[in-house]
Design a protein around this motif. Structure first.
Motif, PDB file in Angstrom:
ATOM      1  N   PHE A   1      26.560  68.893 112.354  1.00  0.00           N
ATOM      2  CA  PHE A   1      27.337  69.471 111.265  1.00  0.00           C
ATOM      3  C   PHE A   1      27.538  68.454 110.154  1.00  0.00           C
ATOM      4  CE2 PHE A   1      29.277  71.951 114.931  1.00  0.00           C
ATOM      5  CZ  PHE A   1      28.339  72.952 114.811  1.00  0.00           C
ATOM      6  N   ASN A   2      27.231  68.863 108.962  1.00  0.00           N
ATOM      7  CA  ASN A   2      27.322  68.002 107.791  1.00  0.00           C
ATOM      8  C   ASN A   2      28.402  68.557 106.875  1.00  0.00           C
ATOM      9  OD1 ASN A   2      27.014  66.620 105.392  1.00  0.00           O
ATOM     10  ND2 ASN A   2      24.780  66.528 105.539  1.00  0.00           N
ATOM     11  N   LYS A   3      29.565  67.892 106.845  1.00  0.00           N
ATOM     12  CA  LYS A   3      30.685  68.387 106.031  1.00  0.00           C
ATOM     13  C   LYS A   3      30.355  68.350 104.541  1.00  0.00           C
ATOM     14  CE  LYS A   3      34.507  67.417 109.200  1.00  0.00           C
ATOM     15  NZ  LYS A   3      35.803  66.721 109.367  1.00  0.00           N
ATOM     16  N   ASP A   4      29.468  67.427 104.145  1.00  0.00           N
ATOM     17  CA  ASP A   4      29.078  67.365 102.733  1.00  0.00           C
ATOM     18  C   ASP A   4      28.373  68.637 102.292  1.00  0.00           C
ATOM     19  OD1 ASP A   4      30.139  64.839 102.531  1.00  0.00           O
ATOM     20  OD2 ASP A   4      28.233  63.812 102.887  1.00  0.00           O
ATOM     21  N   LEU A   5      27.766  69.351 103.247  1.00  0.00           N
ATOM     22  CA  LEU A   5      27.102  70.617 102.936  1.00  0.00           C
ATOM     23  C   LEU A   5      28.013  71.810 103.197  1.00  0.00           C
ATOM     24  CD1 LEU A   5      23.528  69.974 104.424  1.00  0.00           C
ATOM     25  CD2 LEU A   5      24.281  69.738 102.056  1.00  0.00           C
ATOM     26  N   GLY A   6      29.272  71.523 103.518  1.00  0.00           N
ATOM     27  CA  GLY A   6      30.219  72.607 103.774  1.00  0.00           C
ATOM     28  C   GLY A   6      29.948  73.324 105.076  1.00  0.00           C
ATOM     29  N   GLN A   7      29.451  72.593 106.084  1.00  0.00           N
ATOM     30  CA  GLN A   7      29.083  73.221 107.354  1.00  0.00           C
ATOM     31  C   GLN A   7      30.300  73.316 108.273  1.00  0.00           C
ATOM     32  OE1 GLN A   7      25.845  70.816 108.758  1.00  0.00           O
ATOM     33  NE2 GLN A   7      24.361  71.739 107.378  1.00  0.00           N
ATOM     34  N   HIS A   8      30.816  74.518 108.373  1.00  0.00           N
ATOM     35  CA  HIS A   8      31.896  74.815 109.312  1.00  0.00           C
ATOM     36  C   HIS A   8      31.455  76.057 110.074  1.00  0.00           C
ATOM     37  CE1 HIS A   8      34.615  71.886 107.461  1.00  0.00           C
ATOM     38  NE2 HIS A   8      34.161  72.321 106.301  1.00  0.00           N
ATOM     39  N   ILE A   9      31.049  75.865 111.331  1.00  0.00           N
ATOM     40  CA  ILE A   9      30.438  76.947 112.099  1.00  0.00           C
ATOM     41  C   ILE A   9      31.513  77.884 112.647  1.00  0.00           C
ATOM     42  CG2 ILE A   9      28.919  77.480 114.038  1.00  0.00           C
ATOM     43  CD1 ILE A   9      27.624  75.935 111.690  1.00  0.00           C
ATOM     44  N   LEU A  10      31.344  79.164 112.414  1.00  0.00           N
ATOM     45  CA  LEU A  10      32.262  80.167 112.937  1.00  0.00           C
ATOM     46  C   LEU A  10      32.055  80.276 114.447  1.00  0.00           C
ATOM     47  CD1 LEU A  10      34.361  82.393 112.308  1.00  0.00           C
ATOM     48  CD2 LEU A  10      32.432  83.961 111.983  1.00  0.00           C
ATOM     49  N   LYS A  11      33.089  79.948 115.232  1.00  0.00           N
ATOM     50  CA  LYS A  11      32.926  79.899 116.692  1.00  0.00           C
ATOM     51  C   LYS A  11      33.560  81.080 117.417  1.00  0.00           C
ATOM     52  CE  LYS A  11      37.075  77.117 117.610  1.00  0.00           C
ATOM     53  NZ  LYS A  11      37.622  75.860 118.187  1.00  0.00           N
ATOM     54  N   ASN A  12      34.446  81.812 116.773  1.00  0.00           N
ATOM     55  CA  ASN A  12      35.141  82.924 117.431  1.00  0.00           C
ATOM     56  C   ASN A  12      34.244  84.161 117.455  1.00  0.00           C
ATOM     57  OD1 ASN A  12      36.791  85.148 118.094  1.00  0.00           O
ATOM     58  ND2 ASN A  12      38.607  84.139 117.283  1.00  0.00           N
ATOM     59  N   PRO A  13      33.796  84.595 118.647  1.00  0.00           N
ATOM     60  CA  PRO A  13      32.873  85.739 118.718  1.00  0.00           C
ATOM     61  C   PRO A  13      33.489  87.042 118.223  1.00  0.00           C
ATOM     62  CG  PRO A  13      33.605  85.099 120.917  1.00  0.00           C
ATOM     63  CD  PRO A  13      34.084  84.032 119.981  1.00  0.00           C
ATOM     64  N   LEU A  14      34.809  87.197 118.366  1.00  0.00           N
ATOM     65  CA  LEU A  14      35.463  88.427 117.907  1.00  0.00           C
ATOM     66  C   LEU A  14      35.450  88.512 116.385  1.00  0.00           C
ATOM     67  CD1 LEU A  14      38.526  88.625 120.335  1.00  0.00           C
ATOM     68  CD2 LEU A  14      36.378  89.905 120.439  1.00  0.00           C
ATOM     69  N   VAL A  15      35.677  87.375 115.725  1.00  0.00           N
ATOM     70  CA  VAL A  15      35.630  87.348 114.260  1.00  0.00           C
ATOM     71  C   VAL A  15      34.204  87.602 113.785  1.00  0.00           C
ATOM     72  CG1 VAL A  15      35.966  85.929 112.205  1.00  0.00           C
ATOM     73  CG2 VAL A  15      37.624  85.825 114.071  1.00  0.00           C
ATOM     74  N   ALA A  16      33.240  86.956 114.442  1.00  0.00           N
ATOM     75  CA  ALA A  16      31.836  87.138 114.067  1.00  0.00           C
ATOM     76  C   ALA A  16      31.432  88.604 114.172  1.00  0.00           C
ATOM     77  CB  ALA A  16      30.944  86.276 114.951  1.00  0.00           C
ATOM     78  N   GLN A  17      31.822  89.245 115.280  1.00  0.00           N
ATOM     79  CA  GLN A  17      31.471  90.655 115.454  1.00  0.00           C
ATOM     80  C   GLN A  17      32.201  91.527 114.442  1.00  0.00           C
ATOM     81  OE1 GLN A  17      29.048  91.784 117.629  1.00  0.00           O
ATOM     82  NE2 GLN A  17      29.307  93.601 116.336  1.00  0.00           N
ATOM     83  N   GLY A  18      33.454  91.150 114.107  1.00  0.00           N
ATOM     84  CA  GLY A  18      34.219  91.901 113.117  1.00  0.00           C
ATOM     85  C   GLY A  18      33.556  91.880 111.751  1.00  0.00           C
ATOM     86  N   ILE A  19      33.004  90.729 111.370  1.00  0.00           N
ATOM     87  CA  ILE A  19      32.312  90.610 110.081  1.00  0.00           C
ATOM     88  C   ILE A  19      31.086  91.516 110.059  1.00  0.00           C
ATOM     89  CG2 ILE A  19      30.930  89.031 108.667  1.00  0.00           C
ATOM     90  CD1 ILE A  19      32.899  86.815 109.494  1.00  0.00           C
ATOM     91  N   VAL A  20      30.319  91.502 111.142  1.00  0.00           N
ATOM     92  CA  VAL A  20      29.115  92.340 111.219  1.00  0.00           C
ATOM     93  C   VAL A  20      29.500  93.822 111.191  1.00  0.00           C
ATOM     94  CG1 VAL A  20      27.111  92.952 112.620  1.00  0.00           C
ATOM     95  CG2 VAL A  20      27.799  90.555 112.401  1.00  0.00           C
ATOM     96  N   ASP A  21      30.558  94.172 111.893  1.00  0.00           N
ATOM     97  CA  ASP A  21      31.009  95.573 111.911  1.00  0.00           C
ATOM     98  C   ASP A  21      31.408  96.042 110.510  1.00  0.00           C
ATOM     99  OD1 ASP A  21      30.586  95.646 114.636  1.00  0.00           O
ATOM    100  OD2 ASP A  21      32.703  95.361 115.165  1.00  0.00           O
ATOM    101  N   LYS A  22      32.064  95.162 109.743  1.00  0.00           N
ATOM    102  CA  LYS A  22      32.512  95.537 108.402  1.00  0.00           C
ATOM    103  C   LYS A  22      31.341  95.724 107.434  1.00  0.00           C
ATOM    104  CE  LYS A  22      36.968  95.443 109.118  1.00  0.00           C
ATOM    105  NZ  LYS A  22      37.804  96.681 108.989  1.00  0.00           N
ATOM    106  N   ALA A  23      30.180  95.204 107.797  1.00  0.00           N
ATOM    107  CA  ALA A  23      29.010  95.356 106.927  1.00  0.00           C
ATOM    108  C   ALA A  23      28.399  96.751 107.022  1.00  0.00           C
ATOM    109  CB  ALA A  23      27.960  94.303 107.276  1.00  0.00           C
ATOM    110  N   ASN A  24      28.803  97.538 108.038  1.00  0.00           N
ATOM    111  CA  ASN A  24      28.294  98.910 108.209  1.00  0.00           C
ATOM    112  C   ASN A  24      26.767  98.952 108.158  1.00  0.00           C
ATOM    113  OD1 ASN A  24      30.954 100.003 108.305  1.00  0.00           O
ATOM    114  ND2 ASN A  24      31.044  99.930 106.079  1.00  0.00           N
ATOM    115  N   LEU A  25      26.154  98.114 108.987  1.00  0.00           N
ATOM    116  CA  LEU A  25      24.692  97.994 108.960  1.00  0.00           C
ATOM    117  C   LEU A  25      24.003  99.231 109.516  1.00  0.00           C
ATOM    118  CD1 LEU A  25      24.299  94.286 110.141  1.00  0.00           C
ATOM    119  CD2 LEU A  25      24.230  95.184 107.807  1.00  0.00           C
ATOM    120  N   ARG A  26      22.812  99.479 108.987  1.00  0.00           N
ATOM    121  CA  ARG A  26      21.951 100.558 109.480  1.00  0.00           C
ATOM    122  C   ARG A  26      20.765  99.935 110.194  1.00  0.00           C
ATOM    123  NH1 ARG A  26      21.803 103.388 103.492  1.00  0.00           N
ATOM    124  NH2 ARG A  26      24.058 103.848 103.342  1.00  0.00           N
ATOM    125  N   THR A  27      20.177 100.684 111.084  1.00  0.00           N
ATOM    126  CA  THR A  27      19.051 100.149 111.868  1.00  0.00           C
ATOM    127  C   THR A  27      17.821  99.894 111.010  1.00  0.00           C
ATOM    128  OG1 THR A  27      18.417 102.416 112.455  1.00  0.00           O
ATOM    129  CG2 THR A  27      19.824 101.232 114.014  1.00  0.00           C
TER     130      THR A  27
END
Length: 314
Positions: free
Chosen positions: A31-57
Motif C-alpha cells: 500500500f502506497n499512501k502517496d497514491l491514496g491507497q486505502h483498501i476497503l476491507k469490510n465485505p458488507l460495505v463492499a457488497q453494499g456499494i455493488v448493490d447500490k450500482a444496480n448492475l445488470r448482467t
C-alpha cells in the motif's frame, strides 16, 4: 544455564516469522499512501456499494483503483465484464493472481496506468474507491466521457461528497456543487467509517451515485464556469457586489470588446461596462440575490441574459 530451544519451538517460531513476513508482503509495503491507497476491507460495505450500482448482467463496469480486488470480485459476480484501471503494477499483479484460473479471469481486463491520462473504453457503470487527491478531476473526466454511461457509484472523502450533493442555502453549497449538478443528478448513498479501510485514512468517507443528465444541457461549460468563478468567490454577497471588483470589470470589458471586434459590432463612445452589467442584472431582477441561494435555473437565466448582451466569461 543457557536456554534450550527444542525443535518444535524452532518450528513454531519459524512458522510465526513466515506468517508475519507473508502478512507484511501482502498488506504492508503493497500500500502506497502517496497514491491514496486505502483498501476497503469490510465485505458488507463492499457488497453494499455493488448493490447500490444496480448492475445488470449485460453491463461493462469501469472500476477505478481496484486495489487487491475486494470490490472487483463482487462486481464480476453481477456484471458481464470489468475494466479495472490500476496505477500501481504491484496491486495489478495481486488482482491478476486473485482471479487466475477462475471463470472471472476472462471477464476482467486490467489497465495499468494513470486513470487521468488513460483513454477510457466504453462502459455502462463506473465504480470507484477513489484516491481522494483526484476526486474533482475524476468526476469531471467521467462527466465528459462519451458515449455517456448510465451511472457511477463513487467513494469520496465525506466533505467532498457533501459538497457534491449540497443544495442552495446549504453551508457547503459551492461552485463544485453547481458545476456537477448541471451535468448529473447526485445523491448520497452511504457513510463509510475510516475503520473499514486498511490502512485507515485520516478522514471519514461517503459513497455517492451520479446519474448523468441525458441529453446534457446545451451550455458552454467554459462560459458557465467563468460565471460561477465570479459568483462563488464570496457566495453570500449580492450578485451586483460580485461584479464590482476592478479585475472582474477589466476582464469582462476586454471580453466584450473582443466579441464586438470579431462580430463586426460597433462600440458606443459612451460604453461603460459597469452600466451594462447592472442593466443585465436588473433585466432578470437578480442584482440583490446571492449565489448561495440561487439554483441551477437562476444561474442559467443569468448566463443567457449576459450572453444576449454580448458579455462573455471566457
Amino acid at each position: 544455564m543457557p536456554k534450550v530451544t527444542t525443535a518444535r519451538q524452532k518450528a513454531q517460531k519459524q512458522s510465526k516469522e513466515d506468517a508475519s513476513s507473508a502478512t507484511n508482503r501482502a498488506f504492508g509495503p503493497i500500500f502506497n499512501k502517496d497514491l491514496g491507497q486505502h483498501i476497503l476491507k469490510n465485505p458488507l460495505v463492499a457488497q453494499g456499494i455493488v448493490d447500490k450500482a444496480n448492475l445488470r448482467t449485460t453491463d461493462t463496469v469501469l472500476e477505478i483503483g481496484p486495489g487487491t480486488g475486494n470490490l472487483t470480485v463482487r462486481i464480476l459476480a453481477a456484471a458481464k465484464k470489468v475494466v479495472a484501471v490500476e496505477m500501481d503494477p504491484r496491486l495489478a499483479a495481486e488482482l491478476q493472481k486473485r482471479v487466475q484460473g477462475t471463470p472471472d479471469q476472462r471477464r476482467l481486463e486490467i489497465m495499468i496506468g494513470d486513470f487521468m491520462k488513460a483513454e477510457l473504453p466504453y462502459f455502462d457503470v463506473c465504480i470507484s474507491n477513489t484516491p481522494y487527491q483526484i476526486s474533482s478531476v475524476l468526476v469531471f473526466k467521467l462527466l465528459e466521457h462519451r458515449p455517456m454511461f448510465r451511472s457511477a457509484v463513487l467513494m469520496f472523502q465525506r466533505e467532498f461528497a457533501l459538497r457534491l450533493i449540497a443544495r442552495p442555502g446549504d453551508e457547503l453549497y459551492c461552485r463544485l456543487s453547481v458545476n456537477v449538478q448541471l451535468y448529473a443528478k447526485v445523491e448520497h448513498v452511504m457513510k463509510v467509517g475510516k475503520n473499514n479501510f486498511r490502512p485507515p485514512p485520516q478522514v471519514e468517507s461517503s459513497v455517492v451515485r451520479l446519474e448523468p443528465r441525458n441529453p446534457p444541457p446545451p451550455v458552454d461549460f467554459k462560459e458557465w464556469d467563468g460565471l460561477m468563478r465570479i459568483l462563488f468567490v464570496r457566495k453570500n454577497k449580492t450578485l451586483s457586489s460580485s461584479f464590482k471588483t476592478q479585475s472582474v470589470l477589466d476582464m469582462l470589458e476586454k471580453n466584450y470588446k473582443t466579441f464586438c471586434s470579431t462580430h463586426d459590432m460597433m462600440i458606443d463612445d459612451t460604453f461603460d461596462i459597469k452600466e451594462k452589467i447592472n442593466a443585465v442584472l436588473e433585466s432578470v431582477d437578480m442584482g440583490g440575490t446571492r449565489a448561495a441561494k440561487c439554483d441551477l435555473d437562476d444561474f442559467l437565466k443569468l448566463l443567457v441574459a449576459f450572453n444576449e448582451a454580448s458579455i462573455h466569461f471566457c
